[in-house]
Design a protein around this motif. Structure first.
Motif, mmCIF file in Angstrom:
data_model
loop_
_atom_site.group_PDB
_atom_site.id
_atom_site.type_symbol
_atom_site.label_atom_id
_atom_site.label_comp_id
_atom_site.label_asym_id
_atom_site.label_seq_id
_atom_site.Cartn_x
_atom_site.Cartn_y
_atom_site.Cartn_z
ATOM 1 N N CYS A 75 -15.727 -14.330 6.419
ATOM 2 C CA CYS A 75 -15.104 -12.997 6.314
ATOM 3 C C CYS A 75 -13.584 -13.097 6.341
ATOM 4 O O CYS A 75 -12.886 -12.321 5.671
ATOM 5 C CB CYS A 75 -15.584 -12.092 7.452
ATOM 6 N N SER A 76 -13.055 -14.051 7.107
ATOM 7 C CA SER A 76 -11.602 -14.208 7.176
ATOM 8 C C SER A 76 -11.040 -14.709 5.848
ATOM 9 O O SER A 76 -9.924 -14.358 5.461
ATOM 10 C CB SER A 76 -11.222 -15.163 8.315
ATOM 11 N N VAL A 77 -11.813 -15.544 5.136
ATOM 12 C CA VAL A 77 -11.384 -15.983 3.803
ATOM 13 C C VAL A 77 -11.403 -14.797 2.839
ATOM 14 O O VAL A 77 -10.514 -14.646 1.993
ATOM 15 C CB VAL A 77 -12.289 -17.118 3.287
ATOM 16 N N ALA A 78 -12.418 -13.934 2.977
ATOM 17 C CA ALA A 78 -12.476 -12.722 2.146
ATOM 18 C C ALA A 78 -11.237 -11.867 2.351
ATOM 19 O O ALA A 78 -10.712 -11.255 1.402
ATOM 20 C CB ALA A 78 -13.728 -11.922 2.479
ATOM 21 N N GLN A 79 -10.750 -11.834 3.582
ATOM 22 C CA GLN A 79 -9.573 -11.020 3.895
ATOM 23 C C GLN A 79 -8.350 -11.462 3.095
ATOM 24 O O GLN A 79 -7.505 -10.637 2.737
ATOM 25 C CB GLN A 79 -9.275 -11.128 5.400
ATOM 26 N N VAL A 80 -8.253 -12.768 2.778
ATOM 27 C CA VAL A 80 -7.114 -13.257 2.004
ATOM 28 C C VAL A 80 -7.099 -12.615 0.613
ATOM 29 O O VAL A 80 -6.045 -12.400 0.022
ATOM 30 C CB VAL A 80 -7.160 -14.792 1.891
ATOM 31 N N PHE A 81 -8.292 -12.308 0.087
ATOM 32 C CA PHE A 81 -8.410 -11.678 -1.222
ATOM 33 C C PHE A 81 -8.223 -10.161 -1.152
ATOM 34 O O PHE A 81 -8.317 -9.481 -2.171
ATOM 35 C CB PHE A 81 -9.786 -11.984 -1.824
ATOM 36 N N ILE A 82 -7.984 -9.638 0.049
ATOM 37 C CA ILE A 82 -7.905 -8.191 0.235
ATOM 38 C C ILE A 82 -6.508 -7.737 0.648
ATOM 39 O O ILE A 82 -5.966 -6.772 0.097
ATOM 40 C CB ILE A 82 -8.938 -7.732 1.290
ATOM 41 N N LEU A 83 -5.898 -8.433 1.612
ATOM 42 C CA LEU A 83 -4.676 -7.923 2.247
ATOM 43 C C LEU A 83 -3.505 -7.722 1.285
ATOM 44 O O LEU A 83 -2.720 -6.803 1.462
ATOM 45 C CB LEU A 83 -4.245 -8.854 3.385
ATOM 46 N N GLY A 84 -3.382 -8.568 0.276
ATOM 47 C CA GLY A 84 -2.239 -8.454 -0.625
ATOM 48 C C GLY A 84 -2.446 -7.506 -1.787
ATOM 49 O O GLY A 84 -1.567 -7.379 -2.648
ATOM 50 N N MET A 85 -3.583 -6.818 -1.835
ATOM 51 C CA MET A 85 -3.935 -6.005 -2.999
ATOM 52 C C MET A 85 -3.340 -4.598 -3.037
ATOM 53 O O MET A 85 -3.132 -4.054 -4.122
ATOM 54 C CB MET A 85 -5.462 -5.899 -3.091
ATOM 55 N N PRO A 86 -3.099 -3.907 -1.899
ATOM 56 C CA PRO A 86 -2.699 -2.498 -1.983
ATOM 57 C C PRO A 86 -1.499 -2.223 -2.884
ATOM 58 O O PRO A 86 -1.561 -1.341 -3.754
ATOM 59 C CB PRO A 86 -2.403 -2.137 -0.519
ATOM 60 N N SER A 87 -0.409 -2.953 -2.704
ATOM 61 C CA SER A 87 0.774 -2.677 -3.516
ATOM 62 C C SER A 87 0.548 -3.046 -4.975
ATOM 63 O O SER A 87 1.089 -2.395 -5.887
ATOM 64 C CB SER A 87 1.990 -3.441 -2.961
ATOM 65 N N ARG A 88 -0.277 -4.069 -5.228
ATOM 66 C CA ARG A 88 -0.568 -4.461 -6.613
ATOM 67 C C ARG A 88 -1.400 -3.387 -7.314
ATOM 68 O O ARG A 88 -1.118 -2.999 -8.461
ATOM 69 C CB ARG A 88 -1.303 -5.801 -6.620
ATOM 70 N N ILE A 89 -2.439 -2.887 -6.639
ATOM 71 C CA ILE A 89 -3.263 -1.820 -7.214
ATOM 72 C C ILE A 89 -2.413 -0.576 -7.476
ATOM 73 O O ILE A 89 -2.521 0.059 -8.529
ATOM 74 C CB ILE A 89 -4.440 -1.488 -6.280
ATOM 75 N N ALA A 90 -1.546 -0.239 -6.533
ATOM 76 C CA ALA A 90 -0.693 0.937 -6.693
ATOM 77 C C ALA A 90 0.223 0.793 -7.903
ATOM 78 O O ALA A 90 0.389 1.737 -8.686
ATOM 79 C CB ALA A 90 0.128 1.164 -5.424
ATOM 80 N N SER A 91 0.809 -0.377 -8.092
ATOM 81 C CA SER A 91 1.735 -0.581 -9.208
ATOM 82 C C SER A 91 1.019 -0.598 -10.555
ATOM 83 O O SER A 91 1.523 -0.056 -11.542
ATOM 84 C CB SER A 91 2.497 -1.896 -9.021
ATOM 85 N N VAL A 92 -0.142 -1.249 -10.609
ATOM 86 C CA VAL A 92 -0.852 -1.417 -11.875
ATOM 87 C C VAL A 92 -1.536 -0.125 -12.333
ATOM 88 O O VAL A 92 -1.622 0.154 -13.525
ATOM 89 C CB VAL A 92 -1.884 -2.566 -11.765
ATOM 90 N N TRP A 93 -2.002 0.686 -11.384
ATOM 91 C CA TRP A 93 -2.828 1.836 -11.737
ATOM 92 C C TRP A 93 -2.136 3.192 -11.569
ATOM 93 O O TRP A 93 -2.618 4.187 -12.132
ATOM 94 C CB TRP A 93 -4.105 1.827 -10.881
ATOM 95 N N PHE A 94 -1.048 3.297 -10.830
ATOM 96 C CA PHE A 94 -0.509 4.615 -10.468
ATOM 97 C C PHE A 94 0.899 4.830 -10.999
ATOM 98 O O PHE A 94 1.680 3.890 -11.147
ATOM 99 C CB PHE A 94 -0.537 4.796 -8.953
ATOM 100 N N GLY A 95 1.203 6.113 -11.259
ATOM 101 C CA GLY A 95 2.503 6.497 -11.782
ATOM 102 C C GLY A 95 3.604 6.365 -10.758
ATOM 103 O O GLY A 95 3.369 6.162 -9.563
ATOM 104 N N ALA A 96 4.844 6.516 -11.245
ATOM 105 C CA ALA A 96 6.020 6.286 -10.394
ATOM 106 C C ALA A 96 6.059 7.206 -9.187
ATOM 107 O O ALA A 96 6.568 6.827 -8.136
ATOM 108 C CB ALA A 96 7.290 6.466 -11.225
ATOM 109 N N ASN A 97 5.521 8.419 -9.316
ATOM 110 C CA ASN A 97 5.543 9.364 -8.203
ATOM 111 C C ASN A 97 4.277 9.324 -7.354
ATOM 112 O O ASN A 97 4.053 10.200 -6.528
ATOM 113 C CB ASN A 97 5.749 10.794 -8.740
ATOM 114 N N GLU A 98 3.445 8.296 -7.581
ATOM 115 C CA GLU A 98 2.192 8.181 -6.833
ATOM 116 C C GLU A 98 2.043 6.859 -6.094
ATOM 117 O O GLU A 98 1.138 6.706 -5.282
ATOM 118 C CB GLU A 98 0.990 8.317 -7.777
#
Length: 522
Positions: A180-203
């Motif tokens: 589970c801790s290895v899975a966390q490595v694939f999770i923790l760095g994702m929020p800002s990447r998902i936000a940039s790739v999928w959401f507009g400048a004001n979101e």
């Protein structure tokens, strides 16, 4: 940046907006030639490998991954961030499920409190060496592959723990927790990447807060549910039965979320959601060097200061979460359930703070000021919690812990978004990954140190220990300069109102695409 799949090209017949300016020639538009604020800061990404090349932009007749001249947001973005938030929640629950009933697992497995603490700290330990390989995988294979891998490992670890329902099988539960801790490595760095790739400048800040929201909610449930499902009883067989119920529930939830990731998660939308993301695609180079990227990041003094201050704050949060049960039980014996509820109060208040701060950032863009105020209030909340913990009134602890949590955990998404602003157009996965490495390092140091101080001297010196480092973090935050590079990129040309993609699009029609940027204009 994000890998491009030629098979994903689709053109939209709706009126398009130029990502690099309205003129057919990019180099002819004075406001969109590559500005110092975008890519030629000496301390950042002014590296030849990140500059736009003639072949890196979408030509009118080329078959690119998407039309970079169209700025649109996809309806699917909310489903993507919601599913991510849910499986992040599941993984965070498994991080704290042992620590929230530390004394019960100590008795069941016959191990020391320090051994149970390591079930939480292994999450921090595995992240440090695996950051760079996972960051490389994120750039090489993209968001969908990383999401599938993280969700699958989270599911596998949950089911492995079901093989540890005997007192002598502690190594099996350690194995499940390490997976589970290895899975966390694939999770923790994702929020800002998902936000940039999928959401507009004001979101983007709101989206990042929602993505972090799931992780915090998982910790909150991890404080609340285990003390209810696993009572403190002496009968080992009955205790094993109650533990198995908890493991089966989390295994079922992890499996369902893995299926949802397969169904819902896509690599990226058909069109970039913001001007900054369109420029990021244009500036991307397939031969980017990760070593040179890291070197550029560490030459950015503002980012280095943020790495340190973020690590101090998040590390203090990790230590408090891991040791909360021990601290509360020390002053209020037999209050395992209320210890979990105090942890729940900290996280719920922090989630509220995260959402409010995300909305505030999207409206005001005051990254430096908001971060500094939240950090100072975190310190104030920690001081008040420290002096009220041993007063003998649990309701006071609930209030002070909740106040502290509102700012301490509310700070986490602020750090992610501030890092992206300071390091644009470097990879969001790399910048947030380095923040998390700092958090894990300080988390391990603080958890071990504070645990030893509590065992030898009591909770008051242990909490004062954290207050000292939070004071240092607040002081260093004041020296960070608000160099908001992503905001400057978004403001280079006026953006029209983003259009929602229709679920069923008409036949594609040719749309304007920017011509290549000539090398002399770079």
């Amino acid at each position: 940046m994000v890998n491009e799949d030629p098979n994903q090209q689709e053109r939209d017949g709706t009126p398009s907006q130029s990502a690099l300016g309205e003129n057919p020639s990019v180099s002819a538009h004075p406001s969109v030639s590559i500005q110092p604020s975008v890519s030629v800061y000496p301390s950042s990404s002014a590296h030849p490998s990140t500059l736009a090349q003639p072949s890196g932009l979408a030509h009118p007749g080329s078959s690119g991954p998407e039309d970079l001249s169209v700025i649109k947001v996809s309806k699917r973005r909310w489903a993507v961030v919601l599913v991510f938030s849910c499986y992040s929640m599941c993984n965070a629950f498994q991080w704290i499920q042992y620590g929230s009933i530390n004394n019960i697992f100590m008795n069941f497995y016959g191990v020391s409190a320090f051994a149970i603490d390591w079930l939480s700290m292994c999450y921090m330990l595995t992240y440090i060496p695996l950051l760079l390989p996972v960051a490389w995988l994120l750039e090489k294979f993209g968001l969908r592959t990383i999401a599938l891998t993280g969700s699958a490992l989270n599911c596998l670890g949950a089911w492995v723990k079901l093989g540890s329902l005997k007192p002598h099988l502690f190594p099996v539960t350690v194995l499940g927790q390490v997976i589970c801790s290895v899975a966390q490595v694939f999770i923790l760095g994702m929020p800002s990447r998902i936000a940039s790739v999928w959401f507009g400048a004001n979101e983007v800040s709101t989206a990042c807060s929602i993505a972090v929201f799931g992780n915090q909610l998982g910790i909150a449930i991890g404080f609340l549910v285990p003390p209810v499902l696993v009572p403190n009883i002496k009968d080992q067989d009955k205790l094993a039965y109650h533990i198995s119920i908890m493991f089966y529930i989390i295994g079922g939830v992890a499996t369902l979320l893995f299926i949802l990731v397969i169904i819902v998660f896509k690599e990226k939308p058909k069109h970039p959601p913001s001007r900054a993301q369109s420029l990021s695609y244009a500036l991307a180079s397939p031969d980017v060097s990760y070593l040179s990227s890291i070197v550029r990041l560490f030459k950015n003094l503002n980012f280095v200061l943020l790495v340190i201050t973020y690590g101090l704050n998040a590390g203090a949060f990790y230590a408090l979460s891991t040791l909360l049960n021990r601290m509360v039980i020390l002053h209020y014996p037999g209050e395992e359930v209320n210890a979990g509820r105090i942890g729940l109060t900290i996280i719920i208040a922090g989630m509220l703070g995260a959402v409010i701060s995300g909305i505030w950032l999207d409206r005001t863009k005051t990254y430096k000021e908001t971060t500094l105020v939240v950090y100072i209030m975190t310190l104030v909340g920690m001081v008040v919690y420290t002096v009220t913990l041993n007063l003998g009134h649990l309701w006071v602890v609930f209030i002070t812990a909740g106040t502290m949590g509102f700012f301490m955990t509310g700070y986490l998404p602020l750090g992610f978004e501030f890092a992206v602003e300071l390091t644009y157009p470097e990879s969001e996965g790399m910048s947030s990954g380095l923040l998390n490495v700092s958090a894990q390092v300080f988390g391990i140091i603080f958890t071990i140190s504070q645990g030893q101080i509590i065992d030898n001297y009591g909770t008051l010196p242990g909490n004062i220990f954290l207050c000292v480092f939070l004071t240092l973090g607040a002081a260093l935050t004041a020296f960070i300069r608000a160099d908001l590079r992503r905001q400057k990129a978004n403001k280079e040309a006026p953006e029209n109102k983003l259009q929602e993609e229709e679920e069923e699009e008409e036949e594609s029609k040719p749309s304007k695409a920017p011509t290549a940027v000539s090398e002399e204009h770079l």
